[in-house]
Design a protein around this motif. Sequence first.
Motif, short mmCIF file in Angstrom:
data_model
loop_
_atom_site.label_atom_id
_atom_site.label_comp_id
_atom_site.label_asym_id
_atom_site.label_seq_id
_atom_site.Cartn_x
_atom_site.Cartn_y
_atom_site.Cartn_z
N ASP A 344 0.85 -1.21 0.00
CA ASP A 344 0.00 0.00 0.00
C ASP A 344 0.88 1.25 0.00
OD1 ASP A 344 -2.48 -1.33 0.11
OD2 ASP A 344 -2.22 -1.67 2.26
N PHE A 348 0.59 3.98 -2.92
CA PHE A 348 0.15 5.36 -2.66
C PHE A 348 1.30 6.35 -2.88
CE2 PHE A 348 -3.07 3.34 0.35
CZ PHE A 348 -4.08 3.39 -0.59
N LEU A 353 0.18 10.19 -3.28
CA LEU A 353 -0.83 10.47 -2.24
C LEU A 353 -0.22 10.56 -0.85
CD1 LEU A 353 -3.78 8.16 -3.40
CD2 LEU A 353 -3.29 10.51 -4.04
N ILE A 354 0.94 9.91 -0.67
CA ILE A 354 1.61 9.96 0.64
C ILE A 354 3.09 10.25 0.42
CG2 ILE A 354 0.07 8.34 1.87
CD1 ILE A 354 2.18 6.17 1.34
N LEU A 363 0.18 12.60 4.49
CA LEU A 363 -0.59 12.71 3.24
C LEU A 363 -0.05 13.90 2.47
CD1 LEU A 363 -4.31 12.36 4.45
CD2 LEU A 363 -2.97 10.64 3.25
N GLY A 367 -3.19 13.53 -1.61
CA GLY A 367 -3.66 12.48 -0.70
C GLY A 367 -4.75 12.99 0.23
N SER A 371 -8.24 11.09 0.81
CA SER A 371 -7.84 10.46 2.08
C SER A 371 -8.64 9.20 2.38
CB SER A 371 -7.98 11.47 3.21
OG SER A 371 -9.29 11.99 3.23
N GLU A 373 -9.66 6.90 0.49
CA GLU A 373 -9.10 5.73 -0.19
C GLU A 373 -7.82 5.25 0.50
OE1 GLU A 373 -9.08 6.52 -4.50
OE2 GLU A 373 -10.93 7.58 -3.98
N VAL A 374 -7.02 6.21 0.95
CA VAL A 374 -5.79 5.83 1.67
C VAL A 374 -6.16 5.15 2.99
CG1 VAL A 374 -3.66 6.72 2.71
CG2 VAL A 374 -4.52 7.73 0.59
#
Length: 379
Positions: A344, A348, A353-354, A363, A367, A371, A373-374
């Motif tokens: 993951d 991401f 996203l991160i 984030l 992200g 958020s 989804e993360v």
Amino acid sequence: MDRAGIYIHVPFCRSRCSYCDFATGAFEAALAESYVGALARELESFELGGAHPEVDTVYFGGGTPSLLTAEQVARVLDAVRGRFDVDARAEVTLEMNPGTVTPERLRALREAGVNRASFGAQTFDDRELKRLGRTHTADDTRRTFRDLRAAGFDNISFDLIAGLPRQTLRAWGRNLEEALALGPEHLSLYLLEVHEGTPLAEQIRQGRYQPPDPDLAAEMYRLLVERARAAGYEQYEISNFCLPGREARHNLKYWTGAPFYGFGCSAHSFDGARRRWSNERDARAYLKLIAERGDAVVSREELDERGAGAEALFLGLRLLSKGVDLAEHRALYRFDVRADHAADLARFGEAGLIELDGDVLRLTPAGALLSNEVFAAFV
Ligand code: SF4
């Protein structure tokens, strides 16, 4: 020892907004009076046990707490002080709706110890307010804001909702201009959600309004981030912005795993470690339970180490600049995010996203927008 926060739920509103699914009902003076008595009784009967007795935030949420008289608010605050050791500099917030408070009531609330106003402005466009079923106008918002300042409130937060029916990006931009020009210390953003069973859901089903457009909502979010930053606000949490040093201290407790104790119907509590509990949702059923046994707890939950670790991770990630220190997190919860979520983190990370800065996971702005989804990958 962590200081705790106290949440007081006030379940009354003048009328129901079309999008609302909160635990709230129509205001009746006699019911409000019984409810305040029940809150005082619940606070008096609260078993401190292993609870954290020191408190530095109190938050009246709702509903519309500003429908209570200043004397009723003072009575509840006295009951809080009677049960907990409340810091002299505690942040005491009361949610207010524009047009529900007079200058005299605001002064009396200030004297009772309320020092922060969280203010349901929502939008400065009267047509949008009307579509939402709100009872106030943009002029009420401006007037109440002035009255708050005149009464000595130097810590004011606005709630704004983006993605309203027929709201355009341009209208949202005008809205932001108005909100930022007033200069509140804090801004909270809500993206409109449509809950089943609300009048808004029915209006959308009938074709009166389009369902919210997620792409437009994302544009609105980006515009807020940009304008708020330009006006000197820090985005310290996914949906919250503040002038330097004016974070919502009470809400920070929810995101940092600090203890908080909730009173009133539908209120939730957390002991700061593993235990959570919540009260009966319905106001009249709550009154009955308090009269019978002094508490209205209807559900209790004890998180295991893994559950507590997952929760701390996704709540901590909400704090955008702080993020989560994965080494500290592993030591506290014996939950190795790097090892357990390697795929993951890579996915991401590649999607932007991160970001990992040493041990600190954060984030990115992209992200923050995605958020959920993360978080779903970690929980
Ligand atoms: S004022 Fe707030 S709590 Fe009350 S009905 Fe409207 S959205 Fe719901």
